[in-house]
Scaffold this motif. Structure first.
Motif, PDB file in Angstrom:
ATOM      1  N   SER A  25       0.860  -1.185   0.000  1.00  0.00           N
ATOM      2  CA  SER A  25       0.000   0.000   0.000  1.00  0.00           C
ATOM      3  C   SER A  25       0.892   1.229   0.000  1.00  0.00           C
ATOM      4  O   SER A  25       2.063   1.165   0.379  1.00  0.00           O
ATOM      5  CB  SER A  25      -0.960   0.015   1.201  1.00  0.00           C
ATOM      6  N   ALA A  26       0.326   2.343  -0.450  1.00  0.00           N
ATOM      7  CA  ALA A  26       1.107   3.575  -0.546  1.00  0.00           C
ATOM      8  C   ALA A  26       0.192   4.767  -0.325  1.00  0.00           C
ATOM      9  O   ALA A  26      -1.013   4.712  -0.601  1.00  0.00           O
ATOM     10  CB  ALA A  26       1.788   3.677  -1.908  1.00  0.00           C
ATOM     11  N   ASN A  27       0.791   5.843   0.166  1.00  0.00           N
ATOM     12  CA  ASN A  27       0.052   7.070   0.426  1.00  0.00           C
ATOM     13  C   ASN A  27       0.121   7.966  -0.810  1.00  0.00           C
ATOM     14  O   ASN A  27       1.186   8.458  -1.171  1.00  0.00           O
ATOM     15  CB  ASN A  27       0.660   7.775   1.647  1.00  0.00           C
ATOM     16  N   ALA A  28      -1.012   8.152  -1.454  1.00  0.00           N
ATOM     17  CA  ALA A  28      -1.068   8.977  -2.664  1.00  0.00           C
ATOM     18  C   ALA A  28      -1.149  10.451  -2.277  1.00  0.00           C
ATOM     19  O   ALA A  28      -1.992  10.846  -1.470  1.00  0.00           O
ATOM     20  CB  ALA A  28      -2.279   8.589  -3.508  1.00  0.00           C
ATOM     21  N   GLU A  29      -0.243  11.242  -2.845  1.00  0.00           N
ATOM     22  CA  GLU A  29      -0.210  12.679  -2.618  1.00  0.00           C
ATOM     23  C   GLU A  29      -0.238  13.387  -3.967  1.00  0.00           C
ATOM     24  O   GLU A  29      -0.078  12.755  -5.008  1.00  0.00           O
ATOM     25  CB  GLU A  29       1.067  13.068  -1.849  1.00  0.00           C
ATOM     26  N   GLU A  30      -0.390  14.699  -3.941  1.00  0.00           N
ATOM     27  CA  GLU A  30      -0.463  15.453  -5.205  1.00  0.00           C
ATOM     28  C   GLU A  30       0.782  15.247  -6.063  1.00  0.00           C
ATOM     29  O   GLU A  30       0.706  15.097  -7.283  1.00  0.00           O
ATOM     30  CB  GLU A  30      -0.631  16.955  -4.912  1.00  0.00           C
ATOM     31  N   ALA A 147       9.853  13.098 -11.045  1.00  0.00           N
ATOM     32  CA  ALA A 147       9.551  12.172 -12.129  1.00  0.00           C
ATOM     33  C   ALA A 147       9.693  12.904 -13.465  1.00  0.00           C
ATOM     34  O   ALA A 147       9.682  14.133 -13.511  1.00  0.00           O
ATOM     35  CB  ALA A 147       8.130  11.617 -11.977  1.00  0.00           C
ATOM     36  N   ASP A 148       9.802  12.158 -14.546  1.00  0.00           N
ATOM     37  CA  ASP A 148      10.009  12.802 -15.847  1.00  0.00           C
ATOM     38  C   ASP A 148       8.936  13.839 -16.155  1.00  0.00           C
ATOM     39  O   ASP A 148       9.242  14.937 -16.590  1.00  0.00           O
ATOM     40  CB  ASP A 148      10.031  11.753 -16.963  1.00  0.00           C
ATOM     41  N   GLY A 149       7.673  13.477 -15.955  1.00  0.00           N
ATOM     42  CA  GLY A 149       6.614  14.421 -16.293  1.00  0.00           C
ATOM     43  C   GLY A 149       5.541  14.495 -15.230  1.00  0.00           C
ATOM     44  O   GLY A 149       5.392  15.495 -14.545  1.00  0.00           O
ATOM     45  N   TYR A 150       4.810  13.388 -15.086  1.00  0.00           N
ATOM     46  CA  TYR A 150       3.635  13.386 -14.210  1.00  0.00           C
ATOM     47  C   TYR A 150       3.865  12.511 -12.985  1.00  0.00           C
ATOM     48  O   TYR A 150       4.747  11.661 -12.970  1.00  0.00           O
ATOM     49  CB  TYR A 150       2.412  12.933 -15.011  1.00  0.00           C
ATOM     50  N   PRO A 151       3.032  12.711 -11.950  1.00  0.00           N
ATOM     51  CA  PRO A 151       3.292  12.037 -10.672  1.00  0.00           C
ATOM     52  C   PRO A 151       3.110  10.520 -10.690  1.00  0.00           C
ATOM     53  O   PRO A 151       3.759   9.825  -9.926  1.00  0.00           O
ATOM     54  CB  PRO A 151       2.263  12.678  -9.728  1.00  0.00           C
ATOM     55  N   TYR A 152       2.206  10.026 -11.544  1.00  0.00           N
ATOM     56  CA  TYR A 152       1.905   8.592 -11.523  1.00  0.00           C
ATOM     57  C   TYR A 152       1.892   8.021 -12.933  1.00  0.00           C
ATOM     58  O   TYR A 152       1.412   8.665 -13.864  1.00  0.00           O
ATOM     59  CB  TYR A 152       0.516   8.338 -10.915  1.00  0.00           C
ATOM     60  N   LEU A 153       2.377   6.779 -13.045  1.00  0.00           N
ATOM     61  CA  LEU A 153       2.271   6.035 -14.298  1.00  0.00           C
ATOM     62  C   LEU A 153       1.476   4.767 -14.016  1.00  0.00           C
ATOM     63  O   LEU A 153       1.819   3.999 -13.113  1.00  0.00           O
ATOM     64  CB  LEU A 153       3.653   5.675 -14.837  1.00  0.00           C
ATOM     65  N   PRO A 178       6.286   1.373 -13.677  1.00  0.00           N
ATOM     66  CA  PRO A 178       4.968   1.903 -13.322  1.00  0.00           C
ATOM     67  C   PRO A 178       4.888   2.234 -11.833  1.00  0.00           C
ATOM     68  O   PRO A 178       5.689   1.742 -11.036  1.00  0.00           O
ATOM     69  CB  PRO A 178       4.027   0.742 -13.638  1.00  0.00           C
ATOM     70  N   ASN A 179       3.916   3.053 -11.473  1.00  0.00           N
ATOM     71  CA  ASN A 179       3.549   3.219 -10.063  1.00  0.00           C
ATOM     72  C   ASN A 179       2.400   2.301  -9.690  1.00  0.00           C
ATOM     73  O   ASN A 179       2.357   1.765  -8.586  1.00  0.00           O
ATOM     74  CB  ASN A 179       3.141   4.662  -9.767  1.00  0.00           C
ATOM     75  N   ILE A 180       1.459   2.153 -10.619  1.00  0.00           N
ATOM     76  CA  ILE A 180       0.265   1.334 -10.352  1.00  0.00           C
ATOM     77  C   ILE A 180       0.062   0.385 -11.533  1.00  0.00           C
ATOM     78  O   ILE A 180       0.039   0.818 -12.685  1.00  0.00           O
ATOM     79  CB  ILE A 180      -0.989   2.218 -10.189  1.00  0.00           C
ATOM     80  N   VAL A 181      -0.058  -0.905 -11.225  1.00  0.00           N
ATOM     81  CA  VAL A 181      -0.395  -1.900 -12.238  1.00  0.00           C
ATOM     82  C   VAL A 181      -1.800  -2.393 -11.939  1.00  0.00           C
ATOM     83  O   VAL A 181      -2.108  -2.786 -10.807  1.00  0.00           O
ATOM     84  CB  VAL A 181       0.591  -3.085 -12.225  1.00  0.00           C
ATOM     85  N   PHE A 244       3.258   3.524 -24.099  1.00  0.00           N
ATOM     86  CA  PHE A 244       3.020   2.350 -23.254  1.00  0.00           C
ATOM     87  C   PHE A 244       2.724   2.828 -21.843  1.00  0.00           C
ATOM     88  O   PHE A 244       3.559   3.454 -21.203  1.00  0.00           O
ATOM     89  CB  PHE A 244       4.240   1.423 -23.248  1.00  0.00           C
ATOM     90  N   GLY A 245       1.510   2.527 -21.355  1.00  0.00           N
ATOM     91  CA  GLY A 245       1.076   3.029 -20.061  1.00  0.00           C
ATOM     92  C   GLY A 245       0.524   4.436 -20.192  1.00  0.00           C
ATOM     93  O   GLY A 245       0.587   5.050 -21.269  1.00  0.00           O
ATOM     94  N   THR A 246      -0.010   4.948 -19.110  1.00  0.00           N
ATOM     95  CA  THR A 246      -0.615   6.278 -19.182  1.00  0.00           C
ATOM     96  C   THR A 246      -0.276   7.101 -17.940  1.00  0.00           C
ATOM     97  O   THR A 246      -0.141   6.574 -16.832  1.00  0.00           O
ATOM     98  CB  THR A 246      -2.143   6.171 -19.394  1.00  0.00           C
ATOM     99  N   ASN A 247      -0.103   8.406 -18.154  1.00  0.00           N
ATOM    100  CA  ASN A 247       0.222   9.340 -17.070  1.00  0.00           C
ATOM    101  C   ASN A 247      -1.054   9.810 -16.384  1.00  0.00           C
ATOM    102  O   ASN A 247      -1.983  10.269 -17.052  1.00  0.00           O
ATOM    103  CB  ASN A 247       0.945  10.568 -17.635  1.00  0.00           C
TER     104      ASN A 247
END
Length: 264
Positions: A25-30, A147-153, A178-181, A244-247
């Motif tokens: 589990s992980a704490n999602a932040e902005e 991160a390269d661009g956005y907070p989550y992949l 990825p961050n989330i699969v 491949f994948g989405t931001n």
């Protein structure tokens, strides 16, 4: 009956371009998951250092225990505190974004310099807003990490399965950092997700992720190969970008866990 869309894996990458950590589990932040890409290495010109130039960076393995981060590389370890940093701000960049960062400590910078064979410094982003990234597509500005661009992949399981059917040498999801699969029905359907909720956290899809040579670095060995970019480019090339994948970004904070349902 099992839920089709659920979280299968969660990863963070505390130091940009080093190996990741698998979490339950992980704490999602902005700015992204807590402790995800809050640190990076910069060279003598204050430019971020990545696996693109130094594939061996994939062989540095972080662990988090309490308020300490321990890095292991070729059997040697180095530790520093999550909260420590020196006082003087450094103006760096992540691509086109200005990023205000702070050196962690001289000892950590020296350890990485010795291991990588050139002068570099370990730096940290301290607070929300120290790096902003503008989406040219949405005309919105986001507070982001290093991160390269956005907070989550986010990547769907079927996207990898579909790719592996075409590859002689199968690869793991770790190639794509990825961050989330998420378990999915169809390859690349995550590209078309709009807004969705995991646990109590709402996410918004920004755009599919264009991939670079880094996905050809075998993270187990730190060796750059020709795949999977060669195969992906045959069926995922859109406007000269191999997708491949989405931001995605989070619209609020909260804990998400492996097994959580993805609700649309």
């Amino acid at each position: 009956m099992s839920v089709v869309y659920s979280v299968k894996e969660i990863y963070i990458y505390p130091i940009k371009s080093l190996a990741g950590i698998s979490l339950k589990s992980a704490n999602a932040e902005e700015m992204g998951f807590e402790n995800d890409r809050r640190w990076m290495l910069i060279n003598a010109e204050n430019v971020h250092v990545t696996q693109r130039e130094y594939p061996i960076m994939s062989q540095f393995y972080p662990e988090i225990s309490g308020d300490k981060i321990k890095i292991t590389f070729e059997g040697e370890t180095h530790e520093f505190s999550i909260n420590e940093h020196l006082e003087n701000a450094i103006e760096s960049h992540v691509w086109d974004d200005k990023s205000e960062v702070f050196e962690v400590n001289k000892n950590s910078s020296k350890w990485f310099s010795d291991k990588l064979g050139f002068d570099c410094r370990l730096v940290k982003i301290i607070k929300n807003g120290d790096r902003k990234h503008e989406s040219s597509r949405l005309k919105e500005t986001f507070n982001v990490s290093l991160a390269d661009g956005y907070p989550y992949l986010l990547i769907g399981t079927e996207s990898l399965d579909f790719l592996n059917e075409k590859l002689e040498e199968k690869i793991t999801i770790k190639r794509f950092r990825p961050n989330i699969v998420v378990s999915t029905k169809n390859a690349h359907e995550e590209d078309n997700f709009k807004t969705f909720t995991i646990g109590k956290v709402q996410f918004k899809n920004i755009k599919p992720c264009g991939r670079c040579i880094m996905v050809n670095n075998d993270p187990q060995k730190g060796i750059v190969k020709k795949e999977p970019l060669k195969t992906l480019s045959k069926y995922r090339n859109v406007n000269n970008s191999v997708l491949f994948g989405t931001n995605i970004v989070s619209l609020n904070s909260g804990i998400i866990s492996v097994g959580d349902e993805v609700v649309f």
